[in-house]
Design a protein around this motif. Structure first.
Motif, PDB file in Angstrom:
ATOM      1  N   GLY A  37     -33.947  79.852 -20.676  1.00  0.00           N
ATOM      2  CA  GLY A  37     -33.233  79.603 -21.977  1.00  0.00           C
ATOM      3  C   GLY A  37     -31.846  78.658 -21.666  1.00  0.00           C
ATOM      4  N   LYS A  79     -31.797  84.112 -20.279  1.00  0.00           N
ATOM      5  CA  LYS A  79     -33.091  85.035 -20.481  1.00  0.00           C
ATOM      6  C   LYS A  79     -33.700  85.313 -19.075  1.00  0.00           C
ATOM      7  CE  LYS A  79     -32.441  84.422 -25.003  1.00  0.00           C
ATOM      8  NZ  LYS A  79     -31.746  83.150 -24.953  1.00  0.00           N
ATOM      9  N   HIS A 112     -39.119  80.305 -24.100  1.00  0.00           N
ATOM     10  CA  HIS A 112     -37.887  79.616 -24.805  1.00  0.00           C
ATOM     11  C   HIS A 112     -38.104  78.276 -24.957  1.00  0.00           C
ATOM     12  CE1 HIS A 112     -36.159  83.452 -25.243  1.00  0.00           C
ATOM     13  NE2 HIS A 112     -36.603  83.635 -23.770  1.00  0.00           N
ATOM     14  N   GLU A 162     -36.507  76.395 -28.113  1.00  0.00           N
ATOM     15  CA  GLU A 162     -35.188  76.188 -28.013  1.00  0.00           C
ATOM     16  C   GLU A 162     -34.583  74.769 -27.311  1.00  0.00           C
ATOM     17  OE1 GLU A 162     -33.675  79.909 -26.635  1.00  0.00           O
ATOM     18  OE2 GLU A 162     -35.364  80.788 -27.791  1.00  0.00           O
TER      19      GLU A 162
END
Lengths: 63, 669, 274
Positions: B111, B158, B578, B581
């Motif tokens: 992430g 993360k 992720h 994102e």
């Protein structure tokens, strides 16, 4: 979005007209509106923006 | 080398007890009743892994200087095992690259996609690595605002760090200043945070510079504060600004007053802080000085600075380093266990705790010159080497990771002096500093030699860098390009120069894309962005492909070179939880090119592309395939194209630990 | 004052001689013990022991009264007033011994400060040297220089601060020993010692001075002569802290706690009413 009228000193208005024309604004109204917006946004500048600028300072990759 | 799991378990326990800062580590351990008894008197398992991380070390330069015999220790290691280019992250920015290594994942998994992310609702940049939550509940008493529920700093990465996985298997690890580990993730292992660690005022580093000279720069330049000083009766009165005092209602900056006494003739001055005084000659650095900022009657915070008396006459010039968090009493979390930083401070005295401590901003802004910058970075390197020796001497089990920043920082600042083609090349300076990068690589070689000489035959060695380096000749204004292509639209096209953070001039009702961060491009997507207009799904897909194609087709009007080598679409290059994102497009620049200094925060330039005349002259924002790092090991490397996340898998394999399912890396041996 | 300092210095040197090699604590413990005993004896000799005993007994009796007649509000009130009175009498009786002890305690503290107040410089360590000129002199106009014996290096030219009549230097310690700084002040030589590489309880004299108070508090060196062009010389040594359970403690705290503990522990042995 409605509009409101405000009074401006006429000497100042002469200058406003000149500068608006010189800077390429389509009208003195637009120039005044832009000036006010800019002033307000600097007053409103949020804490988070300050925080971001501060944090990123010293990061050599950005200017 | 692979280890019997049980065997390594006993090894680790024993070492924990032996080396774990005595009582602190013992107390921190989740011990069972029989643990201590069993552990003592057993021989340690032999296998250990030493990882030396040299930030930004480039395979091409390393190869050339190895061939020329300038890096004997590197050569020796390569001859014993292997030397290879190491696949970096997309994009090859340090926080992203080191996160690949820390987690064994790509950015889709951990992430971290860029130094900066954005808040899609407000189009504001946000810092990708960590976030500070202010105290949720406060109470006001008179002029004071007291926190009831404490605020906290969160690491935004993360995925689990490899030393957390080692901990699960009782393998001890010491992780010294690995980038992207601020605040350090929860672990009982010894870790000290590195790049990403702020200074005491919460920034990436703000120096203070006191001068009588009227400078044509803003008082608030990037990375520093310029204070106009007045010499009155051979005295200068000044203030050192500290952290914001959140205990006071209007949150003023806490300050420390100090006075400088100058001799009327000799080039010598005395700096008087509230509780200590010291003398400096012109061109001298002070040692570490502890400064205390008082916040309210029972609350204060200490930080560490060094002073550099640059000039006394004709102009007074005094430089003060950014205020480093005091490792003896850290105001913010910088180590695990908390006592590790204090332990190092006790042993070595104060040290640089700010991430990437070399003051590139001061050099960029002519506050420090090349020699002065190097003097400071020399102190940093010396500190690092002393602590490396200490850690090597007690390294008798598990894993030791050690990090060196100078290789990266000096390549950023001195590339221009080893490359005549660079717009900021200066022949006179090049005569003195043209070989700084080579000298730095030789110092890296000395560090490796130091490490090789103090490890035993059962220690396997991995030398690595997170990315390589390229010249940075030309700046690409991404948002200007987007404007010129009609993807980005301003409310008033005449007011280009007034762009600011947060895109206040943008007409979002007509804007389809914006650039924010060092390699990132986002679509203005409906439902995701605050005022998004591009529909998710087919419309987004088509637009992403179209912009990517155009970016890759764009040629530098001056050189006709391709500027963006790969405009990678997130979905194509990332995997993991992720990916959603991620930026929509990740720009991988050609050699010689980089995003402009203004673009990352959303600003634009007059031209789409222009020369980079800054001292910041080498960089690594390239496409991953033109910016690889290095890996050297004491065993032959079998992998065809080893990459950062493969090293993580290799470490786990070496200790006989199975890879977690979400780890994309594969062992290189 | 100078003579008294010399005599006391000799006594304390003799006292601490056996503890020199043992680190800071044994000397501190024994000096606290001896101080506790001496104070007890002074207290015994200079106080009216019978009166103190009487006052204490009265307080005890009145306390008992309060407990026995706790329902009698008026009686309780009278008892409390009596306790207050007895307390004042008790404090009055303790006043004389306190006054008698005040000066000796200060002298002891000054001697201890000399041994526990500052840390000797470590080789390689830098320190600030501050010289203050006599009243009426000008720092700018007085020619000053500083020489050092081997083991210490003077690193800077003189830094003159006119309004403070002060001239400062920076020195760096090189080798262990008791070294000498020689100041040349307008043709007059003035000396000051520098302690390098010594462990507590060795003497570390931070200040050489001329005023009575300074001499009283800093007995480490001979006072400067009355007609000296210099009024004081200070070396800013790092402060010393005594190690204790992984932390540190200021010597003054250690001394007071230890001597009070010893004093109370031994009052029965010496049959002293405190």
């Amino acid at each position: 979005m409605g509009t409101e009228k405000i009074k401006i000193d006429s000497d100042l208005m002469v200058k406003v007209r000149q500068f608006a024309k010189l800077s390429g604004y389509s009208s003195p109204e637009e120039f005044i509106q832009h000036c006010l917006e800019r002033e307000l946004s600097s007053l409103e500048e949020s804490g988070s923006e300050d925080e971001i600028k501060k944090k990123l300072k010293g990061l050599g990759y950005i200017g | 080398m692979s280890y019997d799991k049980n065997n390594s378990r006993t090894m680790s326990r024993r070492t924990f007890i032996k080396t774990g800062a005595g009582a602190a580590a013992l107390a921190a351990l989740d011990t069972r009743g029989d643990f201590v008894k069993k552990a003592f008197g057993k021989s340690a398992t032999r296998g250990k892994v030493l990882v030396l991380g040299f930030d930004g070390m480039d395979p091409h330069l390393t190869g050339v200087w190895m061939k020329e015999g300038k890096l004997p220790a590197f050569q020796k290691l390569a001859a014993r095992g292997g030397f290879s280019r190491l696949g970096t992250s997309t994009p090859p920015q340090s926080p992203v690259a080191w996160s690949n290594f820390i987690t064994g994942m790509n950015p889709g998994g951990h992430g971290i996609f860029d130094f900066m992310h954005r808040d899609p609702k407000t189009y504001f940049p946000i810092f990708s690595a960590s976030a500070t939550d202010e105290a949720a509940k406060t109470v006001r008493i008179g002029k004071y605002v007291l926190p009831i529920k404490g605020g906290e700093v969160r690491n935004l990465r993360k995925g689990r760090a490899f030393w957390q996985i080692l901990e699960d298997h009782d393998i001890p690890a010491t992780i010294w200043k690995i980038p992207g580990n601020y605040p350090p993730v929860a672990t009982k292992q010894r870790t000290l945070s590195g790049m990403g660690t702020p200074d005491l005022v919460g920034s990436y580093g703000i120096f203070n510079y006191y001068t009588t000279e009227l400078l044509e720069m803003n008082e608030d330049i990037g990375g520093g504060k310029i204070h106009l000083a007045y010499v009155i009766g051979n005295r200068v009165d000044a203030k050192l600004p500290g952290p914001v005092n959140t205990f006071l209602q209007d949150r003023p900056e806490a300050e420390v007053d100090f006075r400088v006494y100058l001799d009327s003739a000799a080039a010598v001055a005395k700096v008087a802080l509230p509780d200590q005084e010291f003398i400096l000659k012109e061109k001298e650095w002070s040692g570490w000085k502890r400064v205390r900022f008082h916040l309210m009657p029972t609350q204060s915070v200490t930080g560490l600075v060094r002073f550099y008396l640059k000039e006394i006459r004709p102009q007074f010039k005094l430089y003060v380093t950014p205020i480093n968090i005091d490792p003896a009493d850290p105001a913010l979390p910088i180590s695990t266990p908390e006592s590790y930083a204090a332990e190092l401070e006790k042993k070595f005295g104060p040290f640089y705790t700010k991430g990437l401590p070399a003051d590139t901003s001061a050099l960029d802004n002519d506050v420090l010159d090349e020699g002065e910058f190097l003097a400071q970075d020399g102190q940093i390197l010396e500190e690092s080497r002393a602590m490396l020796e200490y850690e090597l001497n007690r390294f008798d089990s598990g894993l030791l990771f050690y990090y060196i920043s100078s290789t990266d920082q000096r390549q950023h600042m001195f590339w221009r002096l080893q490359d005549e083609k660079h717009p900021a090349y200066d022949a006179a300076l090049a005569a003195v500093y043209g070989d700084v990068i080579e000298r730095t690589y030789r110092q890296a070689d000395e560090i490796l030699a130091q490490a090789l000489s103090s490890i035993d035959k059962d220690t396997s060695v991995i030398v690595m860098s997170d990315h390589g380096f390229n010249p940075y000749y030309r700046s690409f204004h991404l948002n200007t390009w987007l404007l010129s292509e009609g993807y980005h639209v301003f409310k008033n096209p005449f007011k280009k120069e007034e762009t600011e953070i947060g895109f206040p001039s943008t007409d979002w009702s007509k804007t389809r894309a914006y650039g924010l961060g060092l390699n990132s491009l986002y679509l203005n997507q409906r439902g995701r962005e605050g005022e998004g207009i591009v529909a998710a799904g087919a419309e987004t897909e088509a637009l992403v492909r179209e912009i990517a194609r155009k970016l890759e087709a764009y040629r530098d009007p001056k050189t006709n070179e391709q500027v963006v080598l790969h405009a990678a679409v997130a979905r194509d290059v990332y995997s993991g939880a992720h990916v959603g994102e991620a930026p929509d497009i990740i720009l991988g620049f050609n050699r010689g090119y980089r995003i402009s200094f203004q673009s990352p925060l959303g600003r634009i330039g007059q031209e789409i592309i222009e020369n980079n005349t800054e001292k910041w002259s080498g960089d690594h924002m390239g496409a991953a395939d033109v910016t690889p790092g290095i890996v050297l090991t004491d065993r032959p490397i079998r992998a065809e194209a080893p990459a950062l996340y493969d090293l993580t898998a290799t470490i786990l394999q070496t200790f006989g630990i199975e890879r977690p399912a979400d780890m994309v890396g594969k062992p290189i041996f | 004052m100078g003579v008294l300092n010399s005599i006391l210095g000799l006594i304390f040197d003799g006292f601490f001689a056996p503890f020199r090699a043992l680190g800071p604590w044994p000397g501190m413990i024994v000096v606290s013990l001896v101080t506790g005993i001496v104070m007890l004896l002074i207290f015994k000799k200079t106080s009216n022991q019978d009166a103190i005993k009487r006052a204490k007994n009265q307080i005890k009796a009145r306390l008992l009264e309060i407990r026995l007649f706790k329902n009698d509000t008026g009686g309780s009130f009278r008892s409390q007033a009596a306790i207050l009175g007895a307390n004042f009498r008790y404090m009055g009786h303790a006043l004389r011994p306190m006054l008698v002890m005040f000066i000796p305690v200060l002298l002891i503290l000054a001697q201890l400060n000399l041994r526990y107040g500052a840390a000797s410089l470590r080789p390689g360590e830098q320190a600030l040297v501050k010289m203050t000129l006599a009243e009426g002199a000008s720092a700018e106009e007085t020619a000053t220089s500083l020489q050092s014996s081997d083991g210490v290096v003077v690193e800077t030219p003189p830094l003159r601060i006119e309004e403070e009549r002060e001239v400062d230097w920076r020195i760096r310690a090189e080798a262990p020993g008791l070294h000498l700084l020689t100041f040349n002040v307008g043709g007059t030589a003035v000396e000051k010692s520098v302690s390098v590489g010594q462990n507590a309880p060795a003497k570390v004299a931070a200040l050489r001075a001329r005023t009575f108070m300074d001499l009283f508090l800093y007995p480490g060196e001979k006072p400067l002569p009355k007609n000296s062009p210099v009024s004081k010389i200070e070396i800013v040594f790092p402060p010393l802290r005594l190690p204790l359970f992984g932390g540190t403690v200021h010597w003054l705290v250690a001394f007071f706690v230890l001597s009070i503990v010893f004093g109370f522990a031994l009052k029965g042995v010496f049959k002293v009413e405190i």
